[in-house]
Design a protein around this motif. Structure first.
Motif, PDB file in Angstrom:
ATOM      1  N   VAL A  15       0.860  -1.190   0.000  1.00  8.08           N
ATOM      2  CA  VAL A  15       0.000   0.000   0.000  1.00  8.08           C
ATOM      3  C   VAL A  15       0.892   1.235   0.000  1.00  8.08           C
ATOM      4  O   VAL A  15       2.123   1.144   0.083  1.00  8.08           O
ATOM      5  N   SER A  16       0.267   2.395  -0.052  1.00  6.83           N
ATOM      6  CA  SER A  16       1.027   3.642  -0.032  1.00  6.83           C
ATOM      7  C   SER A  16       1.421   4.029   1.393  1.00  6.83           C
ATOM      8  O   SER A  16       0.844   3.534   2.367  1.00  6.83           O
ATOM      9  N   ARG A  17       2.391   4.932   1.478  1.00  5.23           N
ATOM     10  CA  ARG A  17       2.818   5.466   2.778  1.00  5.23           C
ATOM     11  C   ARG A  17       1.646   6.139   3.482  1.00  5.23           C
ATOM     12  O   ARG A  17       1.479   6.024   4.695  1.00  5.23           O
ATOM     13  N   GLN A  18       0.813   6.853   2.738  1.00  6.11           N
ATOM     14  CA  GLN A  18      -0.333   7.557   3.309  1.00  6.11           C
ATOM     15  C   GLN A  18      -1.346   6.584   3.898  1.00  6.11           C
ATOM     16  O   GLN A  18      -1.938   6.837   4.937  1.00  6.11           O
ATOM     17  N   THR A  19      -1.531   5.436   3.230  1.00  2.00           N
ATOM     18  CA  THR A  19      -2.469   4.425   3.736  1.00  2.00           C
ATOM     19  C   THR A  19      -1.974   3.847   5.058  1.00  2.00           C
ATOM     20  O   THR A  19      -2.761   3.617   5.985  1.00  2.00           O
ATOM     21  N   VAL A  20      -0.658   3.630   5.157  1.00  2.00           N
ATOM     22  CA  VAL A  20      -0.093   3.155   6.429  1.00  2.00           C
ATOM     23  C   VAL A  20      -0.364   4.176   7.526  1.00  2.00           C
ATOM     24  O   VAL A  20      -0.777   3.830   8.640  1.00  2.00           O
TER      25      VAL A  20
END
Length: 332
Positions: A15-20
């Protein structure tokens, strides 16, 4: 050893960094399945979010200060546990500070917590001078005070119904036939300001009984204070047949004093406490008392603090905590 980063978690979870970031901060903008995948990657990699970095973005440290007068008083640990457990549910840490019942230390502690950038402060049994507390509240928000009357836009108050509790306790003694009823009072407060004293006096007045000042004795709100105060009370007013105390610690100390004076409880002197600490039911004789849900007070205080953080401009109402009378062996 290389420290695990948020990018490592994102790569493993796909997933993306933002999703984490959203998953870790409970933003609620991702699906349950995605959040579970991210948190599984966090657990596998042993990732620890950088709280300092998060705080710079969110303007929150996810810590709150909890200020108590005396953590050895068995009333306060139960409240503290309620605060901590509720805070944990919302990913908050609690910094516990003890003031030793010193008003100046209390104010000093509050400023220290503010300097450490806590998100809010909960204070129990505050004795800080009104002017100093007002000055601090002008510069810091939010604050929750437990059992302290105070008005300020940055402050919410949670109060136990001490007046009602005292009335219930003394009415029980009156209904048992007692007419010479004494009270052991916390020496740290002016009597006219203590709602428990007012409730005691009102209950006597409703039975048309005179106010006998010699029946009220000041003492420290501790086992030792209750022990000494009961000895003084019975020495100066031996006709007293029942005693209502400021808290359970004083009551348990009074029971011991009665034993040492060869007075049977409750046959010679009935004793009623206030708070229902864990020891009250285990003592011999077990203590009749006014039950206060201490754990719930802690939970409610933490919830109110979080509400004030999320809605800083919303007015807040005082929360009143109800009480119950618990009758055990010390008054039967």
């Amino acid at each position: 050893m290389k420290r695990t980063t948020i990018e490592d978690v994102a790569a493993l979870a796909g997933v993306s960094r933002q999703t984490v970031s959203r998953a870790i901060n409970n933003k609620g903008e991702i699906s349950k399945a995605t959040k579970e995948k991210v948190m599984a990657a966090v657990a596998e990699l042993g990732y620890q979010p950088n709280r300092l970095a998060q705080g710079m973005v969110t303007q929150r440290t996810r810590t709150v200060g909890l200020v108590v007068p005396d953590i050895t008083n068995l009333f306060f640990p139960e409240v503290a546990r309620g605060v901590q457990d509720e805070g944990r549910l919302h990913d908050y840490n609690v910094l516990l500070c003890n003031t030793d019942d010193e008003p100046e230390e209390e104010i000093k502690t509050m400023y220290s917590l503010a300097a450490q950038r806590v998100d809010g402060i909960i204070s129990m049994g505050s004795k800080a001078p009104e002017e100093q507390l007002m000055r601090f509240a002008n510069t810091f928000r939010p604050i929750v005070l437990i059992n302290r009357l105070f008005e300020h836009d940055h402050v919410s108050v949670i109060n136990v119904d001490n007046f009602k509790g005292a009335q219930l306790a003394v009415n029980h003694l009156l209904n048992q036939g007692h007419r010479q009823i004494g009270m052991l009072v916390n020496q740290d407060f002016t009597r006219s300001q203590v709602r428990r004293v007012q409730g005691y006096q009102q209950a006597l007045a409703e039975f048309d009984l005179p106010q006998n000042e010699s029946y009220i004795v000041d003492g420290a709100p501790t086992l030792q204070g209750g022990y000494a105060a009961l000895k003084q009370l019975l020495s100066q007013s031996p006709e007293v047949t029942a005693v209502f105390t400021y808290n359970d610690l004083m009551a348990l100390g009074a029971i011991r004093a009665a034993h040492d004076l060869d007075k049977k409880v409750p046959d010679d002197v009935a004793i009623m406490g206030f708070d229902d600490i864990g020891m009250a039911a285990m003592f011999t004789p077990s203590l009749s008392t006014v039950r206060v849900d201490k754990y719930a007070i802690g939970q409610i205080a933490m919830r109110r603090l979080l509400e004030m953080l999320d809605n800083p401009n919303e007015p807040v109402q005082t929360i009143n905590i109800d009480i119950d009378l618990v009758i055990r062996e010390s008054t039967n």
